[in-house]
Scaffold this motif. Structure first.
Motif, PDB file in Angstrom:
ATOM      1  N   MET A 105       0.842  -1.194   0.000  1.00  0.00           N
ATOM      2  CA  MET A 105       0.000   0.000   0.000  1.00  0.00           C
ATOM      3  C   MET A 105       0.875   1.241   0.000  1.00  0.00           C
ATOM      4  O   MET A 105       1.822   1.322   0.778  1.00  0.00           O
ATOM      5  CB  MET A 105      -0.903   0.018   1.230  1.00  0.00           C
ATOM      6  N   ARG A 106       0.533   2.200  -0.865  1.00  0.00           N
ATOM      7  CA  ARG A 106       1.239   3.478  -0.870  1.00  0.00           C
ATOM      8  C   ARG A 106       0.363   4.501  -0.178  1.00  0.00           C
ATOM      9  O   ARG A 106      -0.832   4.613  -0.459  1.00  0.00           O
ATOM     10  CB  ARG A 106       1.570   3.940  -2.286  1.00  0.00           C
ATOM     11  N   VAL A 107       0.966   5.232   0.745  1.00  0.00           N
ATOM     12  CA  VAL A 107       0.246   6.197   1.569  1.00  0.00           C
ATOM     13  C   VAL A 107       0.681   7.612   1.205  1.00  0.00           C
ATOM     14  O   VAL A 107       1.865   7.881   1.005  1.00  0.00           O
ATOM     15  CB  VAL A 107       0.517   5.931   3.075  1.00  0.00           C
ATOM     16  N   GLN A 108      -0.309   8.484   1.125  1.00  0.00           N
ATOM     17  CA  GLN A 108      -0.048   9.892   0.857  1.00  0.00           C
ATOM     18  C   GLN A 108      -1.032  10.709   1.687  1.00  0.00           C
ATOM     19  O   GLN A 108      -2.238  10.446   1.658  1.00  0.00           O
ATOM     20  CB  GLN A 108      -0.238  10.179  -0.636  1.00  0.00           C
ATOM     21  N   GLU A 109      -0.505  11.659   2.431  1.00  0.00           N
ATOM     22  CA  GLU A 109      -1.333  12.545   3.260  1.00  0.00           C
ATOM     23  C   GLU A 109      -2.282  11.768   4.166  1.00  0.00           C
ATOM     24  O   GLU A 109      -3.450  12.112   4.324  1.00  0.00           O
ATOM     25  CB  GLU A 109      -2.082  13.543   2.393  1.00  0.00           C
ATOM     26  N   GLY A 110      -1.782  10.683   4.762  1.00  0.00           N
ATOM     27  CA  GLY A 110      -2.550   9.927   5.741  1.00  0.00           C
ATOM     28  C   GLY A 110      -3.593   8.977   5.188  1.00  0.00           C
ATOM     29  O   GLY A 110      -4.375   8.407   5.943  1.00  0.00           O
TER      30      GLY A 110
END
Length: 135
Positions: A105-110
């Motif tokens: 999983m790639r996470v961006q801004e929570g």
């Protein structure tokens, strides 16, 4: 985000699978999320969780190993449950299953913005007796 925070975010998805708390998907996945292997969006993921929980009401998913690299979380997991409802068009077999898989999983801004997941679908179908076991 810290390594621990990224791991905890990925682990929150287990609330949907293990407790049926489908609303968690809206909380942790971005509306634009897509799984590049399955094509699932958040709406499709909610439908999948509901269908799996209907077929395997006792399903429990455990994270066996987890790593973080940059903005990505890799989880190796095991799902266990008993097929008590229809699954892939087949009636309940009342058989126990154990399925393993890996999710990135790639996470961006929570929020989880994209993913890549693979699970042992063949092994699952063989355990349920829906496909013959390979020698």
């Amino acid at each position: 985000m810290s390594t621990q925070t990224l791991k905890e975010l990925a682990r929150r998805e287990l609330l949907a699978w293990n407790e049926g708390r489908i609303e968690v998907i809206d909380e942790i996945f971005a509306p634009t999320y897509v799984n590049h292997f399955t094509g699932e969006t958040p709406a499709a993921l909610k439908q999948k969780v509901a269908a799996v929980r209907a077929a395997f009401p006792d399903v429990q998913v455990a994270i066996d190993d987890q790593m973080v690299e940059g903005d990505r979380v890799v989880s190796r997991w095991t799902a266990r449950g008993t097929q008590e409802g229809e699954f892939v068009g087949a009636p309940a077999t009342h058989k126990r299953m154990e399925q393993t898989g890996i999710s990135i999983m790639r996470v961006q801004e929570g929020k989880i913005v994209e993913g890549w997941s693979r699970a042992d679908e063949l092994g699952l179908l063989q355990q349920l007796g829906l496909l013959p076991a390979t020698p």
